[in-house]
Each structure stands twice: as structure tokens, then as C-alpha cells.
Design a protein around this motif. Structure first.
Motif, PDB file in Angstrom:
ATOM      1  N   VAL A 115      -9.104   1.514   5.213  1.00 11.89           N
ATOM      2  CA  VAL A 115      -8.656   2.687   4.447  1.00 11.89           C
ATOM      3  C   VAL A 115      -9.828   3.206   3.620  1.00 11.89           C
ATOM      4  CG1 VAL A 115      -7.149   3.505   2.576  1.00 11.89           C
ATOM      5  CG2 VAL A 115      -6.228   1.970   4.340  1.00 11.89           C
ATOM      6  N   ALA A 140      -6.747   5.701  -3.029  1.00 16.92           N
ATOM      7  CA  ALA A 140      -6.188   4.529  -2.366  1.00 16.92           C
ATOM      8  C   ALA A 140      -5.637   3.557  -3.404  1.00 16.92           C
ATOM      9  CB  ALA A 140      -7.251   3.840  -1.517  1.00 16.92           C
ATOM     10  N   SER A 144      -2.335   2.702   0.610  1.00 14.39           N
ATOM     11  CA  SER A 144      -2.454   4.004   1.252  1.00 14.39           C
ATOM     12  C   SER A 144      -3.202   5.000   0.377  1.00 14.39           C
ATOM     13  CB  SER A 144      -1.071   4.564   1.593  1.00 14.39           C
ATOM     14  OG  SER A 144      -0.378   4.933   0.420  1.00 14.39           O
TER      15      SER A 144
END
Length: 146
Positions: A82, A100, A109
Motif C-alpha cells: 500500500v 494510509a 487502506s
């Protein structure tokens, strides 16, 4: 209708800029008749002029302003992926809209928009494991199908 999506077409204001953005993230596209096609697992992501796309859908072209009511998602295999992808997005000219972090439902996420404002979520969710080809199979959510 079978539950399947074959193409996702994004309306863009500058095809060369949009193509360059996705290529900077590692995607490889083919341009045919002012349209760019990217193979994305079992479907294709397509870039096409925003006004032409609106007309093709029987709609009046309008300004590209604000949230369009759809977000694309790209799941990865680790939190580090990510973070690395967010660095690539910044370098390619995208804008991070949500840093994030572990979200309210427990997975890591972030979100960004591409140069045309199309929203993307990048997520590492161990509950949605990825196959070797990158495909995801949804888990059995039990009795949540009310």
C-alpha cells in the motif's frame, strides 16, 4: 444478467496525460483510435475522452467536478505494498485523498484520485486474500445477505 464486469471506462480530459499516469504505475496499455485499453486481470480498464463517453452513454457532457459516486479498488498483498503504491501515485501526479491507516473495519487502506479525479482505494485486507493471478474471491459473509 450474469454477475460480471468486463470493461470499466474512465472518461478523461487529456488522454496522453491519463495514459502516462497509469503507465507510471506499471500498467501497459494499447492505444487504438484515441482510446487506451489496459488488461486488468479478468477485465479491461479503458481510457476515453470524457465528452465522447458521455455522448456514447446517451448523456450530456458535463464538468468533471467533485465525487462521481464510484471508487475503484486495488487490493495488494501487504501494508508495505500500500505504502509503496502511494509513493508511485504521488510521483505519477495523483493526489492522495486519504492517508494510509487501519480503517474502522480493521484493514489497512488509503485512497487517491488520478489526474482526472477518478477515485481509487488501495487496500491490504487479509480477509480478501489474492490468488497468484491477483484475483480476489469474496469470503462467505454468513447471514449478512438480508
Amino acid at each position: 444478467m450474469e454477475p460480471r464486469i468486463t470493461l470499466v471506462t474512465l472518461g478523461v480530459s487529456d488522454l496522453a496525460r491519463a495514459k502516462g499516469f497509469y503507465e507510471a504505475l506499471g500498467w501497459r496499455g494499447q492505444e487504438v483510435e484515441e482510446t487506451v485499453f489496459f488488461q486488468a486481470g479478468g477485465l479491461a480498464l479503458v481510457l476515453w475522452d470524457r465528452e465522447k463517453l458521455a455522448r456514447d452513454c446517451g448523456l450530456e457532457p458535463g464538468p468533471a467536478a467533485g465525487f462521481g459516486g464510484i471508487a475503484l479498488a486495488h487490493n495488494v498483498r501487504s501494508e508495505a505494498e500500500v505504502d509503496a503504491l502511494l509513493d508511485a501515485v504521488r510521483g505519477a501526479g495523483g493526489r492522495i485523498t486519504k492517508p494510509a491507516a487501519v480503517n474502522a473495519i480493521g484493514f489497512y487502506s488509503s485512497a487517491f484520485v488520478d489526474p482526472d479525479g477518478h477515485a481509487w482505494e488501495i487496500a491490504y485486507n487479509p480477509g480478501f486474500p489474492l490468488a497468484s493471478d491477483g484475483s480476489v474471491t469474496l469470503p462467505d459473509f454468513g447471514d449478512s445477505q438480508d
